[in-house]
Design a protein around this motif. Structure first.
Motif, PDB file in Angstrom:
ATOM      1  N   ALA A  14       6.206 -11.746 -14.300  1.00  0.00           N
ATOM      2  CA  ALA A  14       5.257 -11.942 -15.402  1.00  0.00           C
ATOM      3  C   ALA A  14       5.973 -12.491 -16.627  1.00  0.00           C
ATOM      4  N   ALA A  15       7.140 -11.934 -16.933  1.00  0.00           N
ATOM      5  CA  ALA A  15       7.912 -12.402 -18.087  1.00  0.00           C
ATOM      6  C   ALA A  15       8.418 -13.822 -17.870  1.00  0.00           C
ATOM      7  N   THR A  16       8.816 -14.134 -16.641  1.00  0.00           N
ATOM      8  CA  THR A  16       9.285 -15.486 -16.318  1.00  0.00           C
ATOM      9  C   THR A  16       8.179 -16.509 -16.514  1.00  0.00           C
ATOM     10  N   LEU A  17       6.984 -16.176 -16.048  1.00  0.00           N
ATOM     11  CA  LEU A  17       5.848 -17.083 -16.207  1.00  0.00           C
ATOM     12  C   LEU A  17       5.495 -17.258 -17.674  1.00  0.00           C
ATOM     13  N   LEU A  21       5.590 -20.823 -19.688  1.00  0.00           N
ATOM     14  CA  LEU A  21       4.411 -21.364 -20.366  1.00  0.00           C
ATOM     15  C   LEU A  21       4.705 -21.638 -21.836  1.00  0.00           C
ATOM     16  N   GLN A  22       5.461 -20.763 -22.473  1.00  0.00           N
ATOM     17  CA  GLN A  22       5.816 -20.970 -23.874  1.00  0.00           C
ATOM     18  C   GLN A  22       6.638 -22.249 -24.037  1.00  0.00           C
ATOM     19  N   PRO A 108       8.879 -18.440  -6.195  1.00  0.00           N
ATOM     20  CA  PRO A 108       9.231 -18.317  -7.618  1.00  0.00           C
ATOM     21  C   PRO A 108       8.722 -19.518  -8.411  1.00  0.00           C
ATOM     22  N   ILE A 109       8.401 -19.284  -9.668  1.00  0.00           N
ATOM     23  CA  ILE A 109       7.806 -20.301 -10.523  1.00  0.00           C
ATOM     24  C   ILE A 109       8.805 -21.436 -10.765  1.00  0.00           C
ATOM     25  N   SER A 110       8.343 -22.669 -10.600  1.00  0.00           N
ATOM     26  CA  SER A 110       9.181 -23.825 -10.905  1.00  0.00           C
ATOM     27  C   SER A 110       8.552 -24.611 -12.045  1.00  0.00           C
ATOM     28  N   ASP A 111       9.376 -25.159 -12.921  1.00  0.00           N
ATOM     29  CA  ASP A 111       8.876 -25.944 -14.051  1.00  0.00           C
ATOM     30  C   ASP A 111       8.111 -27.171 -13.564  1.00  0.00           C
TER      31      ASP A 111
END
Length: 266
Positions: A14-17, A21-22, A108-111
């Protein structure tokens, strides 16, 4: 200011996402981060964000279940939010989301992937009429939960149920499935309602539904499955909500917006 809510039961993800986004969408304000589907539903109704990032698998309610319930409670005072599903599914299952045009990001989230999602969200938020988000979501949820895509997301089909064994006092009643008017979820049980009686069975609607004939038994709400042969009429009130009148019971059954298409005029 565009606002967003993140529903993710893994705090690090959650913190990574939120950080990603920021970085990729500085104008976006994350107004809440929720650890489960129940909290996500409550906060979404309270804060009315423009975008929701819902993890598919969460305690309490899945992302799909939370999105469905949100569609039932949204009052239309503000456009329905855009929803992005966050998932760890493999590539085969992701084809389901691709086919139904449901936006998603993969763990995992990727840019790179999130950048495309952000661009799509910005475009949709600028272009969508007030009802567009809701209409799109309902179409996507129907496809993901009941269409071909469900094969990638659900367990294998169960054997067809013809007889229900239900305990009533010190007896075990044998109820032919064809005699059931509707099934109603009650906590850890399902209430089996026939024309002249009711009985509880210890199961869930999710487990029961694959065992029923989908041509005859229709899910009309997250907590209700109705025998379509027992439906006398569907009545729409001034706000557009549907209610079912039954042939041989006095109860009125509410229809979720997700299933309202079942009762359009043929």
């Amino acid at each position: 200011m565009t606002t967003a809510l993140i529903a993710e039961d893994e705090p690090i993800l959650a913190a990574t996402l939120a950080r990603a986004l920021q970085r990729l969408w500085p104008e976006l304000e994350v107004v809440a981060t929720c650890p489960n589907g129940v909290a996500a539903l409550e906060q979404a109704l309270l804060l009315r964000p423009d975008v929701l990032f819902f993890d598919i698998k969460m305690p309490g309610k899945s992302g799909l279940e939370a999105a469905e319930e949100l569609s039932e409670h949204w009052d239309g005072a503000k456009p329905f939010p855009q929803i992005v599903f966050v998932t760890a599914y493999d590539e085969y299952a992701l084809q389901a989301f691709e086919r139904e045009a449901a936006d998603y990001v993969l763990k995992p989230i990727s840019d790179e992937r999130l950048t495309r999602t952000v661009a799509r969200l910005r475009q949709r938020l600028q272009a969508k009429p007030a009802s567009g988000g809701m209409d799109d979501l309902l179409a996507q949820l129907r496809a993901l939960t009941a269409g071909p895509a469900a094969q990638a997301l659900a367990a294998p089909a169960a054997e067809r149920l013809t007889l229900i064994r239900a305990a009533v006092g010190n007896q075990v009643r044998m109820i032919p499935v064809q005699e059931v008017v509707f099934f109603e979820a009650l906590d850890k049980y399902v209430n089996v309602v026939s024309a002249d009686s009711e009985a509880l069975i210890r199961t869930s609607l999710k487990e029961l539904l694959p065992q029923l004939d989908s041509q005859q038994f229709w899910q009309v709400h997250r907590g209700t499955i109705v025998n379509s042969a027992c439906v006398a009429s569907a009545v729409r009130d001034e706000s557009g909500k549907l209610t079912l009148n039954l042939r041989n019971r006095d109860e009125k059954l509410r229809v979720s917006p997700l299933y309202a298409h079942l009762f359009r005029q043929m």
